[in-house]
Design an enzyme around this catalytic site. Structure first.
Site, PDB file in Angstrom:
ATOM      1  N   HIS A 104       3.086  -5.362   2.725  1.00 34.93           N
ATOM      2  CA  HIS A 104       1.760  -6.173   3.205  1.00 34.93           C
ATOM      3  C   HIS A 104       0.574  -5.428   2.809  1.00 34.93           C
ATOM      4  O   HIS A 104       0.520  -4.449   2.309  1.00 34.93           O
ATOM      5  CB  HIS A 104       1.772  -6.584   4.646  1.00 34.93           C
ATOM      6  N   HIS A 133       1.511   1.905  16.009  1.00 34.46           N
ATOM      7  CA  HIS A 133       0.663   0.877  16.208  1.00 34.46           C
ATOM      8  C   HIS A 133       0.943   0.118  17.351  1.00 34.46           C
ATOM      9  O   HIS A 133       2.132  -0.252  17.450  1.00 34.46           O
ATOM     10  CB  HIS A 133       0.522  -0.262  15.261  1.00 34.46           C
ATOM     11  N   GLU A 159      -0.248   2.647   3.296  1.00 33.79           N
ATOM     12  CA  GLU A 159       0.670   2.813   4.657  1.00 33.79           C
ATOM     13  C   GLU A 159       2.037   3.079   4.531  1.00 33.79           C
ATOM     14  O   GLU A 159       2.466   2.316   3.464  1.00 33.79           O
ATOM     15  CB  GLU A 159       0.385   1.536   5.432  1.00 33.79           C
ATOM     16  N   HIS A 218      -5.732  -1.311   3.389  1.00 31.36           N
ATOM     17  CA  HIS A 218      -4.473  -0.509   3.118  1.00 31.36           C
ATOM     18  C   HIS A 218      -3.325  -1.679   2.391  1.00 31.36           C
ATOM     19  O   HIS A 218      -3.497  -2.752   2.604  1.00 31.36           O
ATOM     20  CB  HIS A 218      -3.917   0.146   4.005  1.00 31.36           C
ATOM     21  N   HIS A 267       3.706  -9.227   9.707  1.00 30.64           N
ATOM     22  CA  HIS A 267       2.673  -9.559   8.945  1.00 30.64           C
ATOM     23  C   HIS A 267       2.907  -9.776   7.528  1.00 30.64           C
ATOM     24  O   HIS A 267       3.685  -8.743   7.027  1.00 30.64           O
ATOM     25  CB  HIS A 267       1.540  -9.112   9.248  1.00 30.64           C
ATOM     26  N   TYR A 272      -1.099   6.321   7.786  1.00 26.66           N
ATOM     27  CA  TYR A 272      -2.040   5.930   6.994  1.00 26.66           C
ATOM     28  C   TYR A 272      -2.593   7.170   5.997  1.00 26.66           C
ATOM     29  O   TYR A 272      -2.868   8.249   6.516  1.00 26.66           O
ATOM     30  CB  TYR A 272      -3.302   5.382   7.443  1.00 26.66           C
TER      31      TYR A 272
HETATM   32  C1  M3P Z   1      -0.830  -2.342  10.759  1.00 27.18           C
HETATM   33  C2  M3P Z   1       0.514  -2.801  10.409  1.00 27.18           C
HETATM   34  C3  M3P Z   1      -4.490  -2.056  14.062  1.00 27.18           C
HETATM   35  C4  M3P Z   1      -3.004  -2.117  13.381  1.00 27.18           C
HETATM   36  C5  M3P Z   1      -2.825  -2.319  12.252  1.00 27.18           C
HETATM   37  C6  M3P Z   1      -1.434  -2.419  11.990  1.00 27.18           C
HETATM   38  C7  M3P Z   1      -5.325  -2.095  13.077  1.00 27.18           C
HETATM   39  O1  M3P Z   1      -1.450  -1.783   9.842  1.00 27.18           O
HETATM   40  O2  M3P Z   1       1.145  -2.567   9.467  1.00 27.18           O
HETATM   41  O3  M3P Z   1       0.986  -3.040  11.447  1.00 27.18           O
HETATM   42  O4  M3P Z   1      -4.650  -2.151  15.070  1.00 27.18           O
HETATM   43 FE    FE Z   2      -0.329  -2.431   7.888  1.00 28.08          FE
END
Ligand code: M3P
Ligand code: FE
Length: 310
Positions: free
Chosen positions: A154, A249, A268, A217, A202, A258
């Site tokens: 993603h 996360h 990521e 990212h 996602h 990251y």
């Molecule tokens: C991701 C992911 C935040 C979460 C980011 C999540 C910004 O990058 O790949 O699940 O809180």
């Molecule tokens: Fe992500």
């Protein structure tokens, strides 16, 4: 669930400052498989378990960032239909001829209100994953070289007008909202959205941001937390600049690191997360809890998260 329409993220073209240095990083540290070079000097890669020719394309330029992000759709009929639907919605689309990207069919390109270029395409040559189609083993030499993600998974993009992006993805392209972060208390609207066209948590996400067309990212999927820790080992052994993690996360529940490529593009490596369905209600986070959304155990909104993009 039938997978129709937009199938998945397919390719991202990244700008890198020094192609030679970038190739060492993407090929030997991240461990993607090089699949071609074109007359424009671009270098093509795939993750080891992907079947299609390429998912990451590098172009040397004088500033880092993302040129475009492409999704594969299920057929040429769907490509034509979505092109019409995008134009009926009021967007301008452009057709890029087959062959402009190696081993890739005709692409339909449009610009989002956030400034990003998104593409749809129906055809990319299946080059296999290096394993036999009959009685394959579970891994190969390619899956052990460098970090070796399973797939490009993603992208998270920063730009203005993400509410309008959400309408295009949900009303025209068939995505659904999985998670969102509200604006700070007292301000209406959403600060961030996570959208899926599948049962992944996602396939694309956006954060509201003043400057258009920015990359936060590009993300690569690993199949275990152990592999995420191993990715961290490989980053340290190669002096890769790490931003956050290994941690988890709150948003999407993925276990993550990251870090930055040599040009400053954040990437990521993650594993886990959960699998939503399109009929699930979206989860909502308050801006005040974004620290937990980003880094659940530390509950910390790292300042690089909202400020460092390419
Ligand atoms: C991701 C992911 C935040 C979460 C980011 C999540 C910004 O990058 O790949 O699940 O809180
Ligand atoms: Fe992500």
């Amino acid at each position: 669930m039938a997978m129709t329409g937009v199938l998945r993220p397919g390719h991202a073209q990244l700008r890198v400052l020094d192609l030679g240095e970038a190739c060492k990083f993407y090929g030997d540290v991240l461990g993607l498989v090089e699949t071609g070079r074109d007359a424009k000097g671009r270098v093509y890669y795939k993750a080891w378990d992907e079947r299609d020719h390429s998912s990451v394309i590098l172009r040397e330029a004088d500033r880092a960032g993302i040129d475009f992000f492409g999704f594969k759709v299920d057929s040429k009929a769907t490509l034509d239909k979505l092109d019409r639907d995008l134009r009926d919605y009021g967007l301008t689309t452009e057709r890029i001829p087959a062959g402009d990207l190696l081993e890739t069919g005709e692409r339909v390109r449009f610009q989002l209100p956030s400034g990003h270029l998104i593409e749809l395409y129906a055809e990319k040559t299946d080059v296999g994953n290096g394993l036999p189609e009959i009685n394959p083993g579970p891994w190969s030499a390619q899956s052990e070289h460098g970090i070796a993600p399973v797939r490009m998974d993603h992208v998270l993009l920063y730009g203005p007008n993400i509410a309008e992006n959400k309408r295009i993805f949900t009303e025209v392209l068939g995505f659904y909202l999985v998670e969102r972060v509200l604006m700070p208390e007292g301000t209406p609207g959403e600060a961030a959205i996570w959208l899926s066209c599948s049962i992944k948590s996602h396939d694309i996400a956006f954060v509201e941001h003043g400057e258009p067309g920015k990359l936060h990212h590009l993300s690569f999927y690993l199949d275990s937390w152990e592999k995420t820790l191993r990715a961290g080992d490989i980053m340290s052994m190669n002096n890769v600049s790490v931003d956050i993690g290994p941690t988890r996360h709150g948003i999407t529940r993925g276990t993550t690191i990251y870090a930055w490529d040599p040009s400053g593009n954040r990437f990521e490596t993650f594993s886990g997360g959960y699998h939503p369905y399109p009929d699930w209600k979206p989860k909502t986070w308050t801006f005040e809890n974004l620290g937990q959304g980003l880094d659940f155990p530390q509950r910390r909104l790292h300042d690089t998260f909202l400020t460092v993009v390419t």
